[in-house]
Design an enzyme around this catalytic site. Structure first.
Site, PDB file in Angstrom:
ATOM      1  N   ILE A 151       0.868  -1.289  -0.104  1.00 37.16           N
ATOM      2  CA  ILE A 151      -0.098   0.039   0.300  1.00 37.16           C
ATOM      3  C   ILE A 151       0.920   1.255   0.235  1.00 37.16           C
ATOM      4  CG2 ILE A 151      -1.432   1.541   1.089  1.00 37.16           C
ATOM      5  CD1 ILE A 151      -2.881  -1.586   0.449  1.00 37.16           C
ATOM      6  N   CYS A 154       7.854  -0.287   8.051  1.00 36.62           N
ATOM      7  CA  CYS A 154       7.171  -0.195   7.135  1.00 36.62           C
ATOM      8  C   CYS A 154       8.145  -1.215   5.827  1.00 36.62           C
ATOM      9  CB  CYS A 154       6.581   0.551   6.299  1.00 36.62           C
ATOM     10  SG  CYS A 154       5.227  -0.188   5.007  1.00 36.62           S
TER      11      CYS A 154
HETATM   12  C1  LIG Z   1      -3.294  -3.892   3.648  1.00 37.04           C
HETATM   13  C2  LIG Z   1      -1.834  -3.856   4.893  1.00 37.04           C
HETATM   14  C3  LIG Z   1      -1.989  -2.622   5.417  1.00 37.04           C
HETATM   15  C4  LIG Z   1      -1.282  -1.997   6.491  1.00 37.04           C
HETATM   16  N1  LIG Z   1      -0.573  -0.917   6.799  1.00 37.04           N
HETATM   17  C5  LIG Z   1      -0.313  -1.296   8.047  1.00 37.04           C
HETATM   18  C6  LIG Z   1       0.142   0.722   8.245  1.00 37.04           C
HETATM   19  O1  LIG Z   1      -0.272   1.497   7.610  1.00 37.04           O
HETATM   20  N2  LIG Z   1       1.428   0.511   9.611  1.00 37.04           N
HETATM   21  C7  LIG Z   1       2.114  -0.572  10.141  1.00 37.04           C
HETATM   22  O2  LIG Z   1       2.628  -0.753  11.065  1.00 37.04           O
HETATM   23  N3  LIG Z   1       1.295  -1.420   9.263  1.00 37.04           N
HETATM   24  C8  LIG Z   1       1.119  -1.945   8.390  1.00 37.04           C
HETATM   25  N4  LIG Z   1       0.307  -3.411   8.153  1.00 37.04           N
HETATM   26  C9  LIG Z   1       1.286  -4.180   8.829  1.00 37.04           C
HETATM   27  C10 LIG Z   1       0.372  -4.991   9.821  1.00 37.04           C
HETATM   28  O3  LIG Z   1      -0.326  -3.779  11.061  1.00 37.04           O
HETATM   29  C11 LIG Z   1       0.645  -5.894  10.603  1.00 37.04           C
HETATM   30  O4  LIG Z   1       1.928  -6.271  11.467  1.00 37.04           O
HETATM   31  C12 LIG Z   1       0.836  -7.327   9.970  1.00 37.04           C
HETATM   32  O5  LIG Z   1       0.070  -7.551   8.491  1.00 37.04           O
HETATM   33  C13 LIG Z   1       0.913  -8.993  10.490  1.00 37.04           C
HETATM   34  O6  LIG Z   1      -0.608  -8.551  10.750  1.00 37.04           O
HETATM   35  P1  LIG Z   1      -1.489 -10.270  10.045  1.00 37.04           P
HETATM   36  O7  LIG Z   1      -1.276 -10.672   9.928  1.00 37.04           O
HETATM   37  O8  LIG Z   1      -2.380 -10.088  11.653  1.00 37.04           O
HETATM   38  O9  LIG Z   1      -2.375  -9.056   9.375  1.00 37.04           O
HETATM   39  C14 LIG Z   1      -0.521  -3.165   6.999  1.00 37.04           C
HETATM   40  C15 LIG Z   1      -0.922  -4.659   6.850  1.00 37.04           C
HETATM   41  C16 LIG Z   1      -1.572  -4.999   5.539  1.00 37.04           C
HETATM   42  C17 LIG Z   1      -2.476  -6.323   5.107  1.00 37.04           C
END
Ligand SMILES: Cc1cc2nc3c(=O)[nH]c(=O)nc-3n(C[C@H](O)[C@H](O)[C@H](O)COP(=O)(O)O)c2cc1C
Length: 310
Positions: free
Chosen positions: A73, A132
């Site tokens: 993103i 990120c």
């Molecule tokens: C579409 C998307 C956007 C994300 N945007 C951010 C963000 O803006 N800032 C951040 O710290 N992590 C961001 N993440 C990471 C998530 O906060 C998280 O650390 C990561 O997806 C692992 O968790 P999950 O497997 O449950 O999704 C994003 C993840 C996804 C899938």
């Protein structure tokens, strides 16, 4: 057993239960209001905020993968001013506990973001996104890579934010390292109140027909159930090495997943892209935790933290 205590204290942030949402997967909270009362979560973590609005990367920015997704993103967000003016009032009206995730170019910008959020009552805790994989911070002086891959830089950024705010400061770390304990310790020694882990694992997908990458950014961050075992292991490593609490995330989709993180040592958990499949995933986990405690005759959820029998 009459009542189960679900309240946890994450580095000074009191949460009525150990469940928040992962930044970037829950917008600014209001997007999920049709599905459940978002104030019932332990906290709402908002999408990474930068000083100026960001458009993010051009599409395509998302690719499905087995048991997960790749995203690039690129930190699209409304920017701090619009957040304070248009997004914050809803969260405050609902009496949500707010974790504001921030992203800046260099330590000074992180410090400004944290200070302005505190002054405006825009957060109850700050989560520094140092991990990120989809943006490039020219100020990080790391010679490339993520700030979270360089313990000395993690310390530098953390110190800057700690000096700027009295709010609890969480440092969000990357799994794209050999040893998670090194950046986690650097954050702790620089004064962080908690660490949050894991952000996404860097990955890539290629279309064999066009022979081009499927993401415009070429690489992206892998999330979802595919990364859960990696996340549980990193939480376990960090929790044993640190005195400050760990906020665990990575592939949590149901109560049993969340309980694994607590047993590995997480004080609280964040539900990420599971909310895309089931918008009520996080609140179902809150309810499921209470049921789990009753079934196992646990009167305080804190007793589960780090209780894995090895
Ligand atoms: C579409 C998307 C956007 C994300 N945007 C951010 C963000 O803006 N800032 C951040 O710290 N992590 C961001 N993440 C990471 C998530 O906060 C998280 O650390 C990561 O997806 C692992 O968790 P999950 O497997 O449950 O999704 C994003 C993840 C996804 C899938």
């Amino acid at each position: 057993m009459t009542s189960v205590n679900l309240q946890v204290n994450v580095g000074g942030l009191l949460m009525k239960n150990p469940v928040t949402v992962a930044s970037g997967t829950f917008g600014y909270g209001a997007e999920y209001a049709d599905y459940f009362d978002v104030s019932q979560l332990g906290a709402v973590t908002v999408k990474s905020l930068s000083l100026e609005p960001r458009a993010g990367n051009p599409p395509p920015r998302i690719v499905e993968t087995p048991a997960g997704m790749l995203n690039a993103i690129g930190l699209q967000n409304v920017g701090l001013d619009t957040y304070l003016k248009e997004k914050l009032p809803y969260l405050r009206e609902q009496k949500c506990v707010i974790i504001a995730n921030i992203y800046g170019n260099g330590p000074d910008e992180y410090a400004v973001l944290a200070r302005r959020l505190e002054d405006a009552g825009g957060a109850d805790a700050i989560e520094m996104n140092l991990s990120c994989p989809n943006v490039h911070d020219p100020q990080n002086a790391c010679g490339g890579g993520l700030v979270a891959q360089h313990p000395d830089q993690v310390a530098r950024y953390t110190e800057a934010v700690k000096q700027a705010t009295r709010l609890p400061v969480f440092v969000k770390l990357s799994p794209n390292v050999t040893d998670i304990v090194a950046p986690a310790r650097a954050a702790e020694e620089a004064g962080a109140d908690a660490v949050a882990l894991i952000n996404t694992l860097i990955g890539m997908a290629i279309d064999p027909e066009t022979q081009r990458p499927l993401l415009s950014n070429i690489v992206g961050g892998l999330s979802g159930p595919a990364i859960r075992p990696v996340a549980v292991k990193m939480v376990w490593d960090a929790a044993r090495a640190l005195r400050i609490p760990v906020l665990g995330m990575g592939g949590i989709a149901c109560t049993e997943d969340a309980i694994q993180f607590l047993l590995a040592g997480a004080r609280a958990v964040a539900v990420g892209c599971a909310s895309f499949r089931r918008p009520d995933a996080a609140i179902n986990i809150v309810r499921g935790m209470e049921a789990y405690c009753r079934k196992h005759k646990i009167d305080d959820i804190n007793t589960l933290v780090g209780a894995v029998k090895v």
